[in-house]
Design an enzyme around this catalytic site. Structure first.
Site, PDB file in Angstrom:
ATOM      1  CE  LYS A  46      -1.819  -5.306  -6.104  1.00 19.24           C
ATOM      2  NZ  LYS A  46      -2.487  -4.121  -6.682  1.00 19.24           N
TER       3      LYS A  46
ATOM      4  CG  ASP B 131      -2.159  -6.616 -12.039  1.00 15.85           C
ATOM      5  OD1 ASP B 131      -2.701  -7.467 -12.762  1.00 15.85           O
ATOM      6  OD2 ASP B 131      -1.234  -5.890 -12.453  1.00 15.85           O
TER       7      ASP B 131
END
Length: 230
Positions: free
Chosen positions: A121, A139
């Site tokens: 991420k 996310d």
């Protein structure tokens, strides 16, 4: 699962709804964004943005953070939670940037993942926001909305979400699309409640279709019960 054509319609709808798309974490340099995204784990962007100016005022360079005592970093970042581990990762990450990458934040997944505290991420955020390359930041908002919209079904695996969005979303649109999912996830399709009645994505949403079917079924039951009582 969505087709590329359906994905494009969703992307275009969000572009119209949220013309300005940007990262919510404040930073002036790539290394600062790297620090901010590490602090953002299990913490709000608002809290991170209140913390990083204090941190960067005391430690204004990669060298300063690399040479700092992790306890001094922790003292500043502890309001973001997980202070000890975040301080350690930031210190080690800056050491590696200095000693192995000549003060340059890498622009590719393999090298970014070598940095302490950096996962896919975080790496995708750097790749997309700093270097302008195709990237999907999976996310919590991205994962939730991807499931509700029907890009995937019943998965919380960020890697699967990342790969599926990369498959159907035009590469040049991927990074901004993820930022817009965050905006939409905060404003309309929240974790607490999906406000379908005011959602611009309702026509494309599997969750909305499912909720409509449930409502129609309940209405039919109620009507049948009322008929029996008459």
């Amino acid at each position: 699962m969505k087709t590329k054509k359906q994905a494009a319609e969703i992307v275009n709808t969000l572009e119209a709804e949220y013309p300005m798309s940007e990262c919510f974490l404040n930073s002036d340099d790539a290394w600062q964004l790297l620090v901010a995204v590490r602090l953002s784990a299990q913490c709000t962007d608002l809290r991170v943005n209140a913390t990083t100016p204090i941190l960067f005022a005391k430690f204004p360079t990669i060298d300063a953070l690399a040479d700092a005592d992790p306890k001094d970093i922790e003292e500043i970042v502890k309001p973001c939670g997980l202070g000890r581990s975040k301080a350690r990762d930031i210190n080690l990450c800056m050491k590696m940037l200095r000693d192995e990458f000549n003060y340059i934040v890498p622009d590719n997944m393999d090298d970014l993942l070598k940095l302490p505290g950096v996962g896919r991420k975080s790496a995708n955020l750097i790749i997309g926001d700093v270097y302008g390359k195709p990237a999907v930041v999976a996310d919590t908002h991205c994962i939730r909305l991807s499931n509700r919209l029907g890009f995937l079904k019943d998965t919380t695996d960020p890697y699967k979400v990342e790969m599926e969005l990369k498959r159907v979303v035009e590469p040049a649109k991927q990074n901004d699309f993820c930022h817009r999912l965050v905006e939409h996830g905060r404003a309309v399709c929240t974790a607490r409640k999906a406000m379908c009645e005011k959602c611009v994505l309702a026509p494309y949403c599997d969750y909305k279709k499912s909720e409509d079917k449930k409502a129609a079924k309940e209405a039919a039951k109620a009507a049948k019960k009322a008929d029996k009582q008459c």
